[in-house]
Design a protein around this motif. Sequence first.
Motif, mmCIF file in Angstrom:
data_model
loop_
_atom_site.group_PDB
_atom_site.id
_atom_site.type_symbol
_atom_site.label_atom_id
_atom_site.label_comp_id
_atom_site.label_asym_id
_atom_site.label_seq_id
_atom_site.Cartn_x
_atom_site.Cartn_y
_atom_site.Cartn_z
ATOM 1 N N ARG A 210 -4.243 -19.080 -37.302
ATOM 2 C CA ARG A 210 -5.587 -19.540 -36.936
ATOM 3 C C ARG A 210 -5.967 -20.700 -37.837
ATOM 4 N N GLU A 211 -6.686 -21.637 -37.252
ATOM 5 C CA GLU A 211 -7.119 -22.793 -38.021
ATOM 6 C C GLU A 211 -7.933 -22.341 -39.236
ATOM 7 N N GLY A 212 -7.673 -22.977 -40.368
ATOM 8 C CA GLY A 212 -8.341 -22.623 -41.611
ATOM 9 C C GLY A 212 -7.437 -21.870 -42.565
ATOM 10 N N SER A 213 -6.372 -21.289 -42.057
ATOM 11 C CA SER A 213 -5.409 -20.613 -42.935
ATOM 12 C C SER A 213 -4.427 -21.636 -43.477
ATOM 13 N N PRO A 214 -3.682 -21.315 -44.542
ATOM 14 C CA PRO A 214 -2.719 -22.278 -45.082
ATOM 15 C C PRO A 214 -1.516 -22.507 -44.181
ATOM 16 N N ALA A 215 -1.298 -21.637 -43.197
ATOM 17 C CA ALA A 215 -0.106 -21.716 -42.356
ATOM 18 C C ALA A 215 -0.402 -22.483 -41.069
ATOM 19 N N ALA A 216 0.660 -22.965 -40.452
ATOM 20 C CA ALA A 216 0.588 -23.587 -39.122
ATOM 21 C C ALA A 216 1.873 -23.227 -38.393
ATOM 22 N N ALA A 217 1.895 -23.492 -37.109
ATOM 23 C CA ALA A 217 3.074 -23.175 -36.292
ATOM 24 C C ALA A 217 3.604 -24.454 -35.664
ATOM 25 N N GLN A 218 4.824 -24.368 -35.155
ATOM 26 C CA GLN A 218 5.461 -25.538 -34.539
ATOM 27 C C GLN A 218 5.711 -25.382 -33.045
ATOM 28 N N ALA A 219 5.724 -24.137 -32.540
ATOM 29 C CA ALA A 219 5.967 -23.923 -31.115
ATOM 30 C C ALA A 219 5.407 -22.564 -30.710
ATOM 31 N N LEU A 220 5.060 -22.464 -29.432
ATOM 32 C CA LEU A 220 4.608 -21.207 -28.843
ATOM 33 C C LEU A 220 5.657 -20.781 -27.837
ATOM 34 N N ALA B 166 2.790 -33.087 -34.300
ATOM 35 C CA ALA B 166 1.561 -32.332 -34.581
ATOM 36 C C ALA B 166 1.911 -30.932 -35.058
ATOM 37 N N HIS B 167 0.986 -30.338 -35.827
ATOM 38 C CA HIS B 167 1.096 -28.934 -36.188
ATOM 39 C C HIS B 167 0.166 -28.123 -35.306
ATOM 40 N N LEU B 168 0.607 -26.936 -34.960
ATOM 41 C CA LEU B 168 -0.231 -26.036 -34.178
ATOM 42 C C LEU B 168 -1.075 -25.230 -35.154
ATOM 43 N N LEU B 169 -2.372 -25.541 -35.199
ATOM 44 C CA LEU B 169 -3.255 -24.896 -36.172
ATOM 45 C C LEU B 169 -3.669 -23.505 -35.718
ATOM 46 N N THR B 170 -3.666 -23.275 -34.397
ATOM 47 C CA THR B 170 -3.970 -21.961 -33.829
ATOM 48 C C THR B 170 -2.969 -21.674 -32.724
ATOM 49 N N THR B 171 -2.448 -20.464 -32.720
ATOM 50 C CA THR B 171 -1.641 -19.993 -31.597
ATOM 51 C C THR B 171 -2.182 -18.646 -31.144
ATOM 52 N N TRP B 172 -2.218 -18.461 -29.845
ATOM 53 C CA TRP B 172 -2.710 -17.203 -29.253
ATOM 54 C C TRP B 172 -1.795 -16.865 -28.102
ATOM 55 N N LYS B 173 -1.170 -15.721 -28.165
ATOM 56 C CA LYS B 173 -0.164 -15.350 -27.171
ATOM 57 C C LYS B 173 -0.351 -13.908 -26.746
ATOM 58 N N GLU B 174 -0.457 -13.696 -25.435
ATOM 59 C CA GLU B 174 -0.507 -12.349 -24.881
ATOM 60 C C GLU B 174 -1.525 -11.467 -25.599
ATOM 61 N N GLY B 175 -2.739 -12.035 -25.831
ATOM 62 C CA GLY B 175 -3.836 -11.249 -26.356
ATOM 63 C C GLY B 175 -3.958 -11.197 -27.864
ATOM 64 N N ALA B 176 -3.097 -11.910 -28.603
ATOM 65 C CA ALA B 176 -3.139 -11.815 -30.065
ATOM 66 C C ALA B 176 -2.963 -13.199 -30.684
ATOM 67 N N TYR B 177 -3.670 -13.417 -31.796
ATOM 68 C CA TYR B 177 -3.521 -14.653 -32.548
ATOM 69 C C TYR B 177 -2.263 -14.584 -33.407
ATOM 70 N N GLY B 178 -1.602 -15.726 -33.523
ATOM 71 C CA GLY B 178 -0.508 -15.863 -34.466
ATOM 72 C C GLY B 178 -1.051 -16.454 -35.750
ATOM 73 N N GLY C 25 -0.468 -18.081 -23.116
ATOM 74 C CA GLY C 25 -1.294 -18.164 -24.315
ATOM 75 C C GLY C 25 -1.865 -19.564 -24.452
ATOM 76 N N PHE C 26 -2.310 -19.890 -25.679
ATOM 77 C CA PHE C 26 -2.784 -21.256 -25.925
ATOM 78 C C PHE C 26 -2.451 -21.685 -27.333
ATOM 79 N N ILE C 27 -2.469 -23.013 -27.528
ATOM 80 C CA ILE C 27 -2.287 -23.611 -28.841
ATOM 81 C C ILE C 27 -3.467 -24.536 -29.097
ATOM 82 N N GLU C 28 -3.750 -24.773 -30.375
ATOM 83 C CA GLU C 28 -4.797 -25.722 -30.765
ATOM 84 C C GLU C 28 -4.267 -26.627 -31.866
ATOM 85 N N THR C 29 -4.670 -27.882 -31.805
ATOM 86 C CA THR C 29 -4.277 -28.838 -32.828
ATOM 87 C C THR C 29 -5.363 -29.883 -33.009
#
Length: 439
Positions: free
Chosen positions: A387-397, A373-385, A405-409
């Motif tokens: 966000r879903e809807g952008s061209p980028a995604a993340a692989q780990a938090l 899975a790709h992490l479409l949203t990452t949020w760590k220690e009060g800040a987004y990395g 923090g939290f991740i969304e997929t």
Amino acid sequence: MTVADSRRLGWAVIAVLAVIAATLGTYVAGHRGETPQRPHATARQATGHTTHLTITVEGMSFSPEKVSVPAGDRLVINVRNNSPLAHDLTGPKGETTGLLAPGDEGTVDFGVVTESFEAYCSVAGHKQMGMVLPITVTGAHGGDKGHATEHIGSHAGAAPSMDALMNDDTHPLVDPILQPAPTENVHKITLRMGERKEKLAGEERSVWTFNDRVPGPTLRGKVGDRFEITLVNEGSMEHGVDFHAGRVAPDEAMKPVPPGQVHTYVFTADHAGAWLYHCSSTPMSSHIAHGMFGAVIIDPTDLEPADREYLLLYSEIAMRDDGASMDPGVVAFNGYPFQYVREPLRARVGEKVRIWSVNAGPNTFESLHIVGAHLLTTWKEGAYGVREGSPAAAQALDLAPAQAGFIETRFVEPGHYPVVNHVMTLAERGAKGLIYVDE
């Protein structure tokens, strides 16, 4: 005279000659100006003398740091506890002062001593923190024997095998579903602190708990909410609590609570975040690794709805009472290894799945990753990395101890998706689960 009588007479003559030789040796040595050597002390050669010593406990150490006693003496030590915590002095055979409250005194009788050894504080984790008293016996056979030096905190106990951990279903499943924040703005919670024994993969270990569970209960609220926490210590040692979500002077709020005592901790949630709480008693590493940790979730004001929300607290597990290790043998999500391999989390294709995570540590890092899975949203220690809807995604938090923090997929195909700490040796030691995705 019979043959047997002759043999007995021969042995008697030899014994007499040996005594005469020993006496002459001592006599000659004295006339040469040499000091006759005191016979080596053995368990059968007590001197009849008692050595009385007094030591004090200052903070997390003994004063003096080491003592000595002549071989063959009986050793009696009086202990004065000048520390704000309860301690004891215990010997290798179980000799002990008993638990001494702050300001108390106690005595331990080690009996006749013939070899050097170490006494220590047996309160869980205190030996790990260095509360060891070397006792050197002088004049023992072979010279003074140094005490065995233990590498403090080097290992938290032998770990069960991965197969044993994977197949252990003896403990209740910890529900990973994160419930929504209550509507009220004042949260009154009682946390009962204590200890018990349980088995993990067939091996008995000590578990220290908030409300008899690991991890402790999750507290969820909104920015501005007030939390009134009543702490009740039902255990046999001091416990306390440190809420990272609170902004309070630790002097009073986080003080250790003696057994049988009650304490109130009040804080206002000034900021959003996923916050760790844990026992505030020393050594904190032991209290955390034995199970005294939990999460406070304060929702960000711009938090969007999710179809499913889960909470995974990563932590290390102490298998023995010597506490946490820098190289833990067992780790877990929500207190028990591999439990979500046996009982997977659930989702459906296309749903927004949010997974909150708190790294309770106390020592190792977490890299939260979902295989496939790709992490479409990452949020760590009060800040987004991202966000879903952008061209980028993340692989780990990535989360250091005490970070969260939290991740969304959204899953695009049905199947079984591993969720792991991508520090792979730690995934292999228990920080692994599955997400079962249906159509």
